[in-house]
Scaffold this motif. Structure first.
Motif, PDB file in Angstrom:
ATOM      1  N   LYS A 101       0.828  -1.198   0.000  1.00  0.00           N
ATOM      2  CA  LYS A 101       0.000   0.000   0.000  1.00  0.00           C
ATOM      3  C   LYS A 101       0.871   1.259   0.000  1.00  0.00           C
ATOM      4  O   LYS A 101       1.874   1.329   0.707  1.00  0.00           O
ATOM      5  CB  LYS A 101      -0.921   0.010   1.223  1.00  0.00           C
ATOM      6  CG  LYS A 101      -1.988  -1.069   1.200  1.00  0.00           C
ATOM      7  CD  LYS A 101      -2.884  -0.963   2.420  1.00  0.00           C
ATOM      8  CE  LYS A 101      -3.972  -2.017   2.403  1.00  0.00           C
ATOM      9  NZ  LYS A 101      -4.850  -1.919   3.596  1.00  0.00           N
ATOM     10  N   ALA A 102       0.455   2.248  -0.773  1.00  0.00           N
ATOM     11  CA  ALA A 102       1.235   3.477  -0.907  1.00  0.00           C
ATOM     12  C   ALA A 102       1.374   4.211   0.424  1.00  0.00           C
ATOM     13  O   ALA A 102       2.286   5.030   0.590  1.00  0.00           O
ATOM     14  CB  ALA A 102       0.583   4.393  -1.943  1.00  0.00           C
ATOM     15  N   GLU A 103       0.511   3.904   1.388  1.00  0.00           N
ATOM     16  CA  GLU A 103       0.583   4.585   2.692  1.00  0.00           C
ATOM     17  C   GLU A 103       1.917   4.337   3.390  1.00  0.00           C
ATOM     18  O   GLU A 103       2.365   5.151   4.210  1.00  0.00           O
ATOM     19  CB  GLU A 103      -0.564   4.122   3.602  1.00  0.00           C
ATOM     20  CG  GLU A 103      -1.938   4.637   3.207  1.00  0.00           C
ATOM     21  CD  GLU A 103      -2.616   3.779   2.136  1.00  0.00           C
ATOM     22  OE1 GLU A 103      -1.908   2.959   1.490  1.00  0.00           O
ATOM     23  OE2 GLU A 103      -3.832   3.926   1.950  1.00  0.00           O
ATOM     24  N   ILE A 104       2.570   3.225   3.074  1.00  0.00           N
ATOM     25  CA  ILE A 104       3.859   2.912   3.705  1.00  0.00           C
ATOM     26  C   ILE A 104       4.924   3.919   3.280  1.00  0.00           C
ATOM     27  O   ILE A 104       5.962   4.046   3.937  1.00  0.00           O
ATOM     28  CB  ILE A 104       4.273   1.463   3.371  1.00  0.00           C
ATOM     29  CG1 ILE A 104       3.321   0.494   4.077  1.00  0.00           C
ATOM     30  CG2 ILE A 104       5.705   1.168   3.794  1.00  0.00           C
ATOM     31  CD1 ILE A 104       3.621  -0.972   3.833  1.00  0.00           C
ATOM     32  N   GLU A 105       4.668   4.648   2.196  1.00  0.00           N
ATOM     33  CA  GLU A 105       5.602   5.674   1.764  1.00  0.00           C
ATOM     34  C   GLU A 105       5.812   6.736   2.844  1.00  0.00           C
ATOM     35  O   GLU A 105       6.774   7.497   2.796  1.00  0.00           O
ATOM     36  CB  GLU A 105       5.096   6.343   0.484  1.00  0.00           C
ATOM     37  CG  GLU A 105       5.030   5.419  -0.719  1.00  0.00           C
ATOM     38  CD  GLU A 105       6.403   4.995  -1.208  1.00  0.00           C
ATOM     39  OE1 GLU A 105       7.140   5.859  -1.725  1.00  0.00           O
ATOM     40  OE2 GLU A 105       6.739   3.805  -1.065  1.00  0.00           O
ATOM     41  N   GLN A 106       4.914   6.783   3.822  1.00  0.00           N
ATOM     42  CA  GLN A 106       5.041   7.744   4.922  1.00  0.00           C
ATOM     43  C   GLN A 106       6.124   7.329   5.919  1.00  0.00           C
ATOM     44  O   GLN A 106       6.459   8.091   6.832  1.00  0.00           O
ATOM     45  CB  GLN A 106       3.689   7.897   5.636  1.00  0.00           C
ATOM     46  CG  GLN A 106       2.576   8.431   4.736  1.00  0.00           C
ATOM     47  CD  GLN A 106       1.218   8.409   5.404  1.00  0.00           C
ATOM     48  OE1 GLN A 106       1.093   8.125   6.590  1.00  0.00           O
ATOM     49  NE2 GLN A 106       0.177   8.712   4.642  1.00  0.00           N
ATOM     50  N   ILE A 107       6.656   6.113   5.776  1.00  0.00           N
ATOM     51  CA  ILE A 107       7.761   5.646   6.631  1.00  0.00           C
ATOM     52  C   ILE A 107       9.004   5.653   5.757  1.00  0.00           C
ATOM     53  O   ILE A 107       9.310   4.646   5.087  1.00  0.00           O
ATOM     54  CB  ILE A 107       7.476   4.231   7.176  1.00  0.00           C
ATOM     55  CG1 ILE A 107       6.089   4.163   7.799  1.00  0.00           C
ATOM     56  CG2 ILE A 107       8.546   3.835   8.194  1.00  0.00           C
ATOM     57  CD1 ILE A 107       5.686   2.770   8.235  1.00  0.00           C
ATOM     58  N   PRO A 108       9.756   6.743   5.707  1.00  0.00           N
ATOM     59  CA  PRO A 108      10.819   6.949   4.711  1.00  0.00           C
ATOM     60  C   PRO A 108      11.845   5.835   4.589  1.00  0.00           C
ATOM     61  O   PRO A 108      12.121   5.364   3.489  1.00  0.00           O
ATOM     62  CB  PRO A 108      11.470   8.267   5.179  1.00  0.00           C
ATOM     63  CG  PRO A 108      10.401   8.962   5.945  1.00  0.00           C
ATOM     64  CD  PRO A 108       9.638   7.885   6.632  1.00  0.00           C
ATOM     65  N   ILE A 109      12.439   5.411   5.709  1.00  0.00           N
ATOM     66  CA  ILE A 109      13.498   4.394   5.638  1.00  0.00           C
ATOM     67  C   ILE A 109      12.940   3.078   5.109  1.00  0.00           C
ATOM     68  O   ILE A 109      13.515   2.452   4.213  1.00  0.00           O
ATOM     69  CB  ILE A 109      14.154   4.187   7.015  1.00  0.00           C
ATOM     70  CG1 ILE A 109      14.923   5.445   7.430  1.00  0.00           C
ATOM     71  CG2 ILE A 109      15.097   2.989   6.976  1.00  0.00           C
ATOM     72  CD1 ILE A 109      15.567   5.341   8.797  1.00  0.00           C
ATOM     73  N   LEU A 110      11.802   2.654   5.642  1.00  0.00           N
ATOM     74  CA  LEU A 110      11.198   1.397   5.226  1.00  0.00           C
ATOM     75  C   LEU A 110      10.796   1.449   3.752  1.00  0.00           C
ATOM     76  O   LEU A 110      11.065   0.510   2.983  1.00  0.00           O
ATOM     77  CB  LEU A 110       9.985   1.082   6.100  1.00  0.00           C
ATOM     78  CG  LEU A 110       9.368  -0.313   5.928  1.00  0.00           C
ATOM     79  CD1 LEU A 110      10.391  -1.391   6.263  1.00  0.00           C
ATOM     80  CD2 LEU A 110       8.136  -0.448   6.814  1.00  0.00           C
TER      81      LEU A 110
END
Length: 241
Positions: A101-110
């Motif tokens: 999910k694109a929402e994980i883009e909010q966790i930069p390193i991951l």
């Protein structure tokens, strides 16, 4: 028991956060300098195993003989909890790619580590962007990379499967890659929807025979979806391993 589970969950979250921060930076640095993206998978599996050990989650697998580790495939699983993705990432394939999910883009390193490892973000709110992601996934499959998908798109609140979304099946058909049906049971007991507490349980993973897509065209995707859905339902009906 709930207090113990809560404490273990807190320790797990803290430990995994630190693990991701440290190994994510180290792994991306090594991958950038030496082109060794495999280190990201080594660290990724290490992080999953650490999380499982700290939270007390175990798993059993039935049908491992059906895993087509010699070729690219799309692993299609039902979705019960947030435990499912990391667990199947480790249990099914040593170099599993994921549509996330694109929402994980909010966790930069991951998110950065995911991209470097070949994972592909999907923004379902934008159909055009989502289809580009599906095309990228099909190209990656043709290059020999296997993918994990959760066609329900979200966690089901019951044992009943939610309607399947078409993207992952379109990706498989375009690449001519087989689809491996996977049934997960026990995930909901491990982590209930809306709760952050991870309970120590044993999760069951059943793997079915790969379903070929070679020769299919996109007009047949609904027939393929129905076949995969039926197979996953049959695996669930067998009960836990």
């Amino acid at each position: 028991m709930i207090i113990i589970a809560a404490v273990r969950s807190f320790i797990t979250y803290v430990a995994i956060s630190l693990y991701v921060f440290v190994t994510g930076i180290v792994g991306m640095l090594l991958a950038t300098l030496f082109g060794w993206t495999g280190i990201l998978y080594i660290f990724g599996h290490g992080g999953v195993r650490l999380g499982l050990a700290l939270s007390g989650i175990r798993y059993r697998v039935a049908g491992a003989e059906h895993l087509p580790l010699d070729r690219a495939a799309v692993y299609c699983a039902n979705h019960q909890s947030n435990v499912d993705p990391p667990l199947l990432f480790t249990a099914l394939h040593p170099r599993m790619h994921i549509l996330y999910k694109a929402e994980i883009e909010q966790i930069p390193i991951l998110a950065r580590a995911f991209r470097m490892g070949g994972f592909i973000p999907v923004d379902r709110r934008n159909k055009e962007v989502a289809m580009r992601a599906i095309d990228a996934g099909a190209a990656s499959l043709r290059h020999g990379n296997s993918f994990l998908i959760f066609p329900e798109g979200t966690r089901s609140k019951t044992e009943e499967l939610l309607p399947f979304k078409k993207g992952g099946f379109i990706m498989a058909i375009k690449a001519g890659a087989p689809i491996v049906p996977v049934a997960v049971q026990g995930g909901r007991a491990a982590m209930r929807r809306g709760s952050r507490i991870i309970r120590p349980v044993t999760i069951s993973i059943r793997i079915g025979e790969p379903i070929p897509t070679a020769g299919l065209d996109l007009k047949q995707r609904d027939v393929l979806i129905a076949r995969v859905r039926e197979r996953i339902s049959d695996l669930i009906a067998l009960g836990p391993v």
